[in-house]
Design an enzyme around this catalytic site. Structure first.
Site, PDB file in Angstrom:
ATOM      1  N   CYS A  81       0.826  -1.218   0.000  1.00 38.41           N
ATOM      2  CA  CYS A  81       0.000   0.000   0.000  1.00 38.41           C
ATOM      3  C   CYS A  81       0.851   1.256   0.000  1.00 38.41           C
ATOM      4  O   CYS A  81       0.365   2.333   0.332  1.00 38.41           O
ATOM      5  CB  CYS A  81      -0.943   0.089   1.196  1.00 38.41           C
ATOM      6  SG  CYS A  81      -0.998  -1.290   2.293  1.00 38.41           S
TER       7      CYS A  81
ATOM      8  N   PRO B 102      -2.938  -5.334   9.522  1.00 38.49           N
ATOM      9  CA  PRO B 102      -2.061  -6.400   9.048  1.00 38.49           C
ATOM     10  C   PRO B 102      -1.056  -5.979   7.984  1.00 38.49           C
ATOM     11  O   PRO B 102      -0.263  -6.789   7.527  1.00 38.49           O
ATOM     12  CB  PRO B 102      -3.036  -7.408   8.441  1.00 38.49           C
ATOM     13  CG  PRO B 102      -4.159  -6.563   7.941  1.00 38.49           C
ATOM     14  CD  PRO B 102      -4.253  -5.359   8.833  1.00 38.49           C
ATOM     15  N   CYS B 103      -1.101  -4.707   7.581  1.00 36.97           N
ATOM     16  CA  CYS B 103      -0.191  -4.261   6.525  1.00 36.97           C
ATOM     17  C   CYS B 103       1.250  -4.501   6.952  1.00 36.97           C
ATOM     18  O   CYS B 103       1.649  -4.088   8.019  1.00 36.97           O
ATOM     19  CB  CYS B 103      -0.414  -2.764   6.290  1.00 36.97           C
ATOM     20  SG  CYS B 103      -0.285  -2.270   4.575  1.00 36.97           S
ATOM     21  N   GLY B 104       2.038  -5.175   6.152  1.00 36.61           N
ATOM     22  CA  GLY B 104       3.432  -5.403   6.522  1.00 36.61           C
ATOM     23  C   GLY B 104       3.692  -6.729   7.207  1.00 36.61           C
ATOM     24  O   GLY B 104       4.844  -7.132   7.359  1.00 36.61           O
TER      25      GLY B 104
END
Lengths: 359, 230
Positions: free
Chosen positions: A136, B179-181
């Protein structure tokens, strides 16, 4: 890119009644008549509704929320999607009730006005970016002013600004020869080649809402109203597309997302049944294709399990942006033209299922 | 089999199920203060009785007692009887905390769910907190109970760390750890292992390793020596 323009211009006529518990004047105020953008969100109407009803509202804190036939509406779902999902027979104008008190905090996540809606939108965008690009970063690294400009373009339905700002995000989109042939300029990277030559599959952000009914109806008007969100299955799952596959249709995509509704199309179950463990032992150097194999195997497994129940599951309705597209349409066209500003394709499905005696 | 070097740290839905079962078993065998994780199957549709495929891990009604760094000088011993009655688990408590905030006269309970994310292809921790009367705790109250380093992260940006979202299965508002990463640091965790295990072994240990990091955010610490016993 005409289809996108139609989508952005699309609006739902609403007739909004103030809930009787909050009416303090006689006679009660007439309902507000508003044209709400399909791609917008209901709480954004507060700027119009609060002033309209202000003279009759009791004093106190105002947190806006809406209900349709008693069902509290999830504010983070785009207005058009709510309408397509909850009104089997489109009701025009759509009669909603607005509340400024008694926010149902056990059912709805909190909404503190425009800011909450904006953050919900940005989070969806991040999720879509992750699905398409594998990270992202591009959304996280947007400048404050770009972020604001993007959000305002969505709020105000300004497609030109939206396309200009969102193209900076360089979100990998579905390669679509149909759309690129029609448009003179590739605004959002439509028709561009892969970002990295090695990528063989792309993931497409999809949100699928399934409303199951157990009785048959001749007319959509006779269908029962949704009285609980428990009756709606929400499937937030990306669809994998092989970029070489030019014939991947909407039908194919739905078969991946809800294979349990397509068992009639399946070839003989026994031959389709693949043993998991065997599938996983297929030697492969390519990690991504392992996962594709796993997912296909998982789908076959679901088919096999679901076959025993759903041989008579019947799709009654598929709606995207208020239209019922033919299933043979290439999925890439559907995605590129009918997606929402959050880069998700929202699909509403109504399916008739066999009556369950016990559950 | 899958080559660890090319692995991106993520799991398929099926792998998550396998990993979840392995994690629940390991957790129980480690035999420390907390109740077992339970797999809760979740049908995809209300009318479709699904096999055990889809579901999530659940550990509920955890009473977290926390030692605030400011309160270290003021620690008082509390009745072990009282602690046993109100908290789940046995006498062996985890290293870091024994003090319940007596001045509030209330205990806070936490429910934890580990749910698979189709988008990020990793496990995600969902939590909610409430008082003994069932009254839910707000984010700012939960923040006060988190270890100080987590609070710092939260204060930097409320929206990127813990967000309030609809629980994907229960359809109610829950708090979720972003939960990014996750894929990236999970990969690092295993690449640092000089033993270079096969993927099957990685899968067995995936959730335990994941939880050893994520659990710390909410003050659930697994004693390291237990992690190293494989």
């Amino acid at each position: 890119m005409e289809a996108q323009k139609y989508v952005w211009d699309g609006a739902i006529p609403l007739q909004i009644h103030l809930h009787e518990s909050q009416v303090t004047t006689l006679p009660p105020p007439p309902p507000a008549l508003i044209l709400a953008p399909r791609i917008g969100y209901l709480p954004l109407l507060a700027s119009l509704l609060k002033p309209y009803f202000s003279s009759t509202l009791p004093p106190g804190v105002d947190t806006i929320w809406f209900d349709y036939n008693g069902l509290p509406l999830k504010w983070y779902i785009p207005t058009g999607v709510l309408f397509d999902l909850l009104c089997a027979e489109p009701e025009r104008p759509w009669n909603l009730t607005v509340h400024f008190r008694g926010y149902p905090g056990t059912v709805l996540i909190p909404c503190e006005g425009e800011d909450s809606v904006k953050w919900s939108y940005i989070n969806s965008l991040k999720e879509a970016a992750y699905i398409m690009n594998g990270n992202c970063k591009n959304v996280m690294n947007m400048s404050q002013s770009d972020q604001l400009e993007l959000w305002h373009s969505v709020m105000n339905g300004n497609l030109e600004t939206y396309q200009r700002v969102s193209s900076k995000l360089k979100l990998a989109t579905v390669e679509d020869e149909h759309t690129s042939l029609c448009s003179s300029k590739s605004q959002q990277g439509f028709g561009e080649t892969d970002l990295a030559g090695q990528v063989k599959t792309g993931r497409v952000p999809v949100r699928l809402y399934v409303w199951s009914v157990s009785e048959d109806f001749d007319d959509l008007e006779d269908m029962p109203k949704v009285d609980s969100w428990e009756k709606i299955s929400y499937i937030n799952r990306p669809v994998e597309i092989h970029k070489e596959d030019k014939c991947f249709t909407l039908h194919d995509a739905l078969k991946i997302l809800v294979p349990e509704f397509f068992s009639n199309d399946l070839m003989n179950v026994k031959s389709a049944g693949v043993d998991f463990e065997d599938a996983l032992r297929i030697p492969s150097e390519d990690v991504s294709s392992d996962k594709v194999v796993e997912d296909h195997v998982q789908n076959a497994y679901e088919h096999r399990e679901a076959c025993s129940i759903s041989s008579s599951a019947e799709i009654k309705l598929i709606r995207i942006q208020g239209i019922e597209p033919k299933l043979e349409i290439p999925f890439s066209w559907v995605v590129n033209n009918l997606m929402n500003p959050d880069y998700f394709l929202h699909i509403c499905v109504c399916v008739k299922v066999p009556q369950q005696n016990s559950t | 089999m899958m080559d660890l070097l090319h692995w991106d740290g993520t799991l398929s839905a099926k792998d998550f199920r396998i990993g979840a079962v392995a994690f629940a078993q390991k957790w129980e065998s480690l035999n420390f203060a907390f109740p077992p994780w339970v797999w809760v199957p979740c049908p995809k549709h209300p009318w479709l009785a699904s096999p055990e495929e889809e579901g999530y891990l659940s550990m509920e009604k955890i009473c977290i007692s926390r030692l605030n760094e400011e309160d270290i000088d003021q620690t008082t011993q509390i009745d072990t009887d009282e602690e046993e009655a109100s908290c789940s688990g046995n006498k062996d408590v985890i290293d870091d905390a024994t003090l319940v905030q007596r001045n509030h006269h209330e205990l806070h309970y936490y429910d934890f769910h580990i749910v698979y994310s189709n988008t990020f292809r990793v496990p995600v921790l969902y939590l909610r907190a409430y008082c003994s009367d069932g009254q839910p705790l707000q984010l700012d109250e939960i923040e006060k109970e988190l270890p100080t380093c987590s609070s710092k992260e939260l204060s930097k940006s409320k929206w990127t760390f813990i967000t309030q979202e609809e629980h994907p299965h229960l359809k109610r508002p829950w708090y979720k750890l972003h939960p990014c990463g996750t894929g990236e640091w999970m990969k690092l965790l295993f690449l640092n292992d000089t033993a270079q295990p096969k993927f099957e072994v990685v899968l067995e240990l995936y959730l335990l390793s994941w939880f050893s990091v994520v659990g710390q955010v909410v003050g659930l610490r697994i004693p390291f020596k237990m992690l190293n016993d494989r």
